[in-house]
Design a protein around this motif. Structure first.
Motif, PDB file in Angstrom:
ATOM      1  N   SER A  14       0.778  -1.241   0.000  1.00 15.33           N
ATOM      2  CA  SER A  14       0.000   0.000   0.000  1.00 15.33           C
ATOM      3  C   SER A  14       0.808   1.290   0.000  1.00 15.33           C
ATOM      4  N   HIS A  15       0.106   2.360  -0.408  1.00 17.24           N
ATOM      5  CA  HIS A  15       0.657   3.715  -0.416  1.00 17.24           C
ATOM      6  C   HIS A  15      -0.415   4.684   0.072  1.00 17.24           C
ATOM      7  N   THR A  16      -0.323   5.085   1.324  1.00 20.40           N
ATOM      8  CA  THR A  16      -1.246   6.067   1.872  1.00 20.40           C
ATOM      9  C   THR A  16      -0.663   6.693   3.130  1.00 20.40           C
ATOM     10  N   ARG A  17      -0.982   7.962   3.335  1.00 26.08           N
ATOM     11  CA  ARG A  17      -0.557   8.646   4.560  1.00 26.08           C
ATOM     12  C   ARG A  17      -1.396   8.204   5.749  1.00 26.08           C
ATOM     13  N   ASN A  18      -2.568   7.646   5.467  1.00 32.06           N
ATOM     14  CA  ASN A  18      -3.516   7.309   6.526  1.00 32.06           C
ATOM     15  C   ASN A  18      -3.862   5.829   6.476  1.00 32.06           C
ATOM     16  N   ARG A  19      -3.396   5.087   7.436  1.00 32.40           N
ATOM     17  CA  ARG A  19      -3.627   3.646   7.480  1.00 32.40           C
ATOM     18  C   ARG A  19      -5.106   3.292   7.526  1.00 32.40           C
ATOM     19  N   ASN A  20      -5.961   4.276   7.834  1.00 35.63           N
ATOM     20  CA  ASN A  20      -7.401   4.012   7.886  1.00 35.63           C
ATOM     21  C   ASN A  20      -8.073   4.111   6.520  1.00 35.63           C
ATOM     22  N   ASP A  21      -7.311   4.361   5.463  1.00 38.40           N
ATOM     23  CA  ASP A  21      -7.869   4.349   4.105  1.00 38.40           C
ATOM     24  C   ASP A  21      -8.066   2.907   3.643  1.00 38.40           C
ATOM     25  N   LYS A  22      -8.842   2.161   4.393  1.00 38.38           N
ATOM     26  CA  LYS A  22      -8.913   0.718   4.176  1.00 38.38           C
ATOM     27  C   LYS A  22      -9.642   0.350   2.891  1.00 38.38           C
ATOM     28  N   ALA A  23     -10.644   1.130   2.516  1.00 38.97           N
ATOM     29  CA  ALA A  23     -11.327   0.856   1.249  1.00 38.97           C
ATOM     30  C   ALA A  23     -10.364   1.024   0.084  1.00 38.97           C
ATOM     31  N   ASP A  24      -9.470   2.016   0.175  1.00 37.15           N
ATOM     32  CA  ASP A  24      -8.474   2.223  -0.881  1.00 37.15           C
ATOM     33  C   ASP A  24      -7.432   1.108  -0.887  1.00 37.15           C
ATOM     34  N   VAL A  25      -7.110   0.594   0.297  1.00 37.28           N
ATOM     35  CA  VAL A  25      -6.134  -0.497   0.386  1.00 37.28           C
ATOM     36  C   VAL A  25      -6.634  -1.724  -0.376  1.00 37.28           C
ATOM     37  N   VAL A  26      -7.941  -1.980  -0.334  1.00 38.17           N
ATOM     38  CA  VAL A  26      -8.486  -3.114  -1.078  1.00 38.17           C
ATOM     39  C   VAL A  26      -8.178  -2.956  -2.562  1.00 38.17           C
ATOM     40  N   GLY A  27      -8.327  -1.744  -3.089  1.00 40.87           N
ATOM     41  CA  GLY A  27      -7.985  -1.501  -4.489  1.00 40.87           C
ATOM     42  C   GLY A  27      -6.515  -1.719  -4.761  1.00 40.87           C
ATOM     43  N   MET A  28      -5.665  -1.371  -3.799  1.00 37.26           N
ATOM     44  CA  MET A  28      -4.226  -1.573  -3.957  1.00 37.26           C
ATOM     45  C   MET A  28      -3.880  -3.063  -3.931  1.00 37.26           C
ATOM     46  N   LEU A  29      -4.586  -3.830  -3.110  1.00 34.63           N
ATOM     47  CA  LEU A  29      -4.404  -5.284  -3.115  1.00 34.63           C
ATOM     48  C   LEU A  29      -4.756  -5.865  -4.486  1.00 34.63           C
ATOM     49  N   LEU A  30      -5.851  -5.385  -5.060  1.00 33.04           N
ATOM     50  CA  LEU A  30      -6.255  -5.889  -6.370  1.00 33.04           C
ATOM     51  C   LEU A  30      -5.257  -5.491  -7.450  1.00 33.04           C
ATOM     52  N   GLU A  31      -4.658  -4.320  -7.296  1.00 30.17           N
ATOM     53  CA  GLU A  31      -3.681  -3.870  -8.281  1.00 30.17           C
ATOM     54  C   GLU A  31      -2.441  -4.755  -8.293  1.00 30.17           C
ATOM     55  N   VAL A  32      -1.964  -5.125  -7.109  1.00 28.60           N
ATOM     56  CA  VAL A  32      -0.760  -5.962  -7.007  1.00 28.60           C
ATOM     57  C   VAL A  32      -1.095  -7.440  -7.198  1.00 28.60           C
ATOM     58  N   LYS A  33      -2.273  -7.846  -6.758  1.00 30.34           N
ATOM     59  CA  LYS A  33      -2.750  -9.226  -6.884  1.00 30.34           C
ATOM     60  C   LYS A  33      -1.836 -10.264  -6.237  1.00 30.34           C
ATOM     61  N   PRO A  34      -1.639 -10.181  -4.927  1.00 30.76           N
ATOM     62  CA  PRO A  34      -0.965 -11.297  -4.253  1.00 30.76           C
ATOM     63  C   PRO A  34      -1.711 -12.601  -4.523  1.00 30.76           C
ATOM     64  N   GLU A  35      -0.964 -13.669  -4.732  1.00 32.89           N
ATOM     65  CA  GLU A  35      -1.616 -14.933  -5.095  1.00 32.89           C
ATOM     66  C   GLU A  35      -2.477 -15.490  -3.965  1.00 32.89           C
ATOM     67  N   VAL A  36      -2.118 -15.185  -2.716  1.00 29.76           N
ATOM     68  CA  VAL A  36      -2.890 -15.654  -1.562  1.00 29.76           C
ATOM     69  C   VAL A  36      -3.129 -14.475  -0.627  1.00 29.76           C
ATOM     70  N   ILE A  37      -4.399 -14.265  -0.254  1.00 27.71           N
ATOM     71  CA  ILE A  37      -4.775 -13.236   0.723  1.00 27.71           C
ATOM     72  C   ILE A  37      -5.753 -13.885   1.689  1.00 27.71           C
ATOM     73  N   LEU A  38      -5.382 -13.993   2.958  1.00 30.74           N
ATOM     74  CA  LEU A  38      -6.215 -14.673   3.949  1.00 30.74           C
ATOM     75  C   LEU A  38      -6.310 -13.836   5.212  1.00 30.74           C
ATOM     76  N   GLY A  39      -7.531 -13.635   5.715  1.00 26.70           N
ATOM     77  CA  GLY A  39      -7.728 -12.900   6.953  1.00 26.70           C
ATOM     78  C   GLY A  39      -9.150 -12.430   7.104  1.00 26.70           C
ATOM     79  N   GLY A  40      -9.338 -11.345   7.860  1.00 25.78           N
ATOM     80  CA  GLY A  40     -10.652 -10.747   8.030  1.00 25.78           C
ATOM     81  C   GLY A  40     -10.796  -9.521   7.141  1.00 25.78           C
ATOM     82  N   GLY A  41     -11.856  -8.747   7.412  1.00 25.72           N
ATOM     83  CA  GLY A  41     -12.003  -7.475   6.728  1.00 25.72           C
ATOM     84  C   GLY A  41     -12.886  -7.471   5.502  1.00 25.72           C
ATOM     85  N   SER A  42     -13.841  -8.408   5.399  1.00 33.01           N
ATOM     86  CA  SER A  42     -14.687  -8.448   4.203  1.00 33.01           C
ATOM     87  C   SER A  42     -15.567  -7.205   4.079  1.00 33.01           C
ATOM     88  N   ALA A  43     -15.769  -6.461   5.170  1.00 33.91           N
ATOM     89  CA  ALA A  43     -16.641  -5.281   5.124  1.00 33.91           C
ATOM     90  C   ALA A  43     -16.153  -4.241   4.129  1.00 33.91           C
TER      91      ALA A  43
END
Length: 584
Positions: A251-280
């Motif tokens: 991720s790239h953000t000044r504010n760690r609470n930009d969580k909705a934006d982080v989801v987009g960053m995850l999709l951009e990089v596309k790690p082969e495995v992503i496991l955890g919580g946070g489906s909201a």
């Protein structure tokens, strides 16, 4: 005296002027050869472009860097406050290693910084890296986990944790660029980029403008791996996958609470495995439980990108040996902690009854990632060691430490079969917690503080593990460890495990001040502990103490002595030869 004061005033003015300009990357930054980063100069005044002079190693910067920065006539802060002019150059790369002295002048403003640009080994030392981070992992957590899990007889531990036998060690300084203290974002970002940053920032240098997504970026390890290799990437956490530690991988953000934006960053990089919580944060705002402010359905976007979806333990197991990318979301928020999930069935287990644990997720991630013949980078976080340490719920924090150590055991077993694997185990910061002794219910009297044993009176706790699962059969034994924090809000110390659910030490009053939670006032023997933090603090805070890093495998020799968080990335980059000369 008048001359002395005049000289002092002149010196103060000059020092102030010299510090008015800010250059990113900051002084003493270490930069991987060929790794893209944003170069920014912030001036304290509004100037004309022709007034700005920038040199690199004594030459005009455009000659050395090969490109020209964009001039920003005036940056503005909150409420349109004028901040000054700026220059910005995105995606700069430096291909030659060495020291680079950058000097900036504009009228009476000057600034000089030096960067060290480094290359790495020409060939990778390891095929795989497993980076395991216990969030908030402190020495007391480790000690308590060993005693609770393995027991102790006559002063010697009856067994060892998996982390105990990692053979290379370093102490890691955790301070941020804007404070002696740190948070998970700054430290994990430094681990994953090689650049220290400010509290709450991820993959950026925190600049002065209010927007959180336009700050000067630095390359993350996931981006570097994508740029230089065909390796796979995995992220495993018991928190929301958008939380600071897992987010720092991409991720790239000044504010760690930009969580909705982080989801987009995850999709951009596309790690082969992503496991955890946070489906909201993956669900459009019209879906119940969503925390997004738009209707973007990221679960569908990930599925369209080829990801299989798992939402509970059974679906995870069904995908363990399958091919392709895997997205596992097992909770709308943070997953329940081990004590509640596996033993007490408290927290939100009734709503999410079939959550996998860190061990299950780590095993599946390794099964999937190891199918790549080019290797992988896997980040595994024991997230709730920290999340339970903040509210001073030490039993839950220690049980999660045991689970984290079991995940380390999974990594160690994998390493036995794949010796070309580097394992790194560390924390991102500490908590101000120590083991004081024991609490012995069988001591006479009703005052619980009189049941605290210290020195020779402590004896040994009487936890048992008769079923051999590595966890104590019960935590509310008659003689148990007494862990105590050196900081916190007003709260009631009960000297007992919290069996009804996670501890909530303080609540807000009508003045919005945090005061001791009277829910615990009438627990027999409870003692009111006067807090030592501001009344705006609802929980304990991170400590500034160094964290311990341990490692084993090819490349582990790079960890030794005292290191900054940013130095850790340099070892990771060298292990994967991310700064080797590119021939293509």
């Amino acid at each position: 005296m008048r001359m002395l004061l005049a000289a002092f005033a002149a010196t103060t003015i000059l020092a102030s002027a010299a510090q008015a300009t800010t250059v990113y990357p900051l002084d003493r930054a270490t930069i991987l050869v060929g790794s893209p980063f944003d170069f920014k100069v912030e001036l304290n005044k509004q100037v004309k472009p022709e007034d700005v002079k920038i040199t690199v190693n004594g030459q005009d910067y455009k000659t050395v860097l090969g490109v020209e920065a964009q001039f920003v006539e005036l940056e503005k802060g909150k409420e349109d406050k004028a901040l000054g002019s700026a220059l910005l150059l995105r995606g700069l790369k430096i291909s030659a290693p060495g020291d680079y002295k950058v000097e900036v002048s504009a009228g009476d403003e000057t600034k000089s910084v030096t960067w060290n640009v480094y290359e790495t080994a020409g060939q990778p030392k390891a095929k795989n890296i497993i980076f395991l981070l216990g969030d908030g992992l402190s020495v007391a957590h480790r000690t308590a986990a060993r005693i609770m899990s393995k027991g102790m007889t006559e002063g010697k531990a009856n067994g060892r944790l998996n982390m105990d036998d990692l053979d290379h060690m370093a102490f890691i300084g955790t301070s941020s660029t804007n404070a002696v203290a740190t948070d998970s974002a700054n430290t994990m970002s430094a681990y994953m980029t090689g650049h220290k940053t400010a509290v709450n920032a991820l993959g950026v240098y925190a600049d002065r403008t209010p927007a959180s997504l336009d700050d000067p970026r630095v390359e993350t390890i996931a981006e570097a791996i994508r740029r230089t290799s065909k390796k796979s990437i995995g992220i495993v956490a018991t928190s929301e996958v958008e939380d600071a530690t897992p987010a720092a991988v991409v991720s790239h953000t000044r504010n760690r609470n930009d969580k909705a934006d982080v989801v987009g960053m995850l999709l951009e990089v596309k790690p082969e495995v992503i496991l955890g919580g946070g489906s909201a944060y993956f669900l459009g705002q019209e879906v119940a439980g969503s925390k997004r402010k738009d209707n973007q359905d990221y679960i569908k976007l990930f599925q369209d990108a080829g990801y299989k979806l798992a939402t509970d333990k059974n679906e995870l197991a069904a995908n363990a040996s399958a091919d392709g990318n895997l997205l596992g979301l097992f909770h709308t928020g943070n997953m329940d902690v081990t004590l509640d999930r596996e033993f007490l069935k408290k927290g939100t287990v009734d709503k999410f009854p079939n959550q996998p644990g860190l061990v299950d997720m780590t095993k599946v991630a390794l099964d999937r990632l190891s199918k790549n013949p080019d290797g992988f980078f896997l980040m595994v976080e024991g997230s709730s060691i920290d999340k339970m340490s903040h509210p001073l719920d030490w039993d839950r924090a220690v049980i999660d430490t045991i689970e984290f150590d079991k995940a380390i055991g999974v990594a160690r077993e994998f390493q036995k079969e794949h010796p070309d694997t580097l394992i790194v185990v560390t924390g991102d910061h500490t908590h101000g917690v120590s083991i004081i002794g024991t609490v012995d219910d069988e001591k006479p009297g009703t005052e619980m503080r009189e049941k605290v044993g210290t020195y020779a009176e402590a004896g040994f706790p009487n936890y048992k593990d008769e079923n051999g699962d590595g966890y104590p059969d019960k935590i509310d034994v008659s003689r148990r460890l007494f862990l105590s924090a050196n900081n916190g809000p007003d709260h009631y110390e009960t000297f007992r495990p919290k069996l009804d659910g996670p501890f909530v030490p303080a609540v807000q009053n009508e003045k919005k001040e945090y005061v001791a939670n009277e829910q615990y006032k009438d627990v027999p023997g409870a003692v009111l502990v006067q807090g030592n933090l501001p009344k705006s603090s609802e929980s304990g805070v991170h400590a500034v103490d160094d964290v311990v890093l341990q490692s084993a495998g090819p490349g582990a020799e790079g960890f030794h002595g005292y290191m900054e968080q940013s130095d850790v990335y340099r070892v990771l980059a060298d292990t994967f030869a991310l700064g080797a000369k590119q021939t293509n």
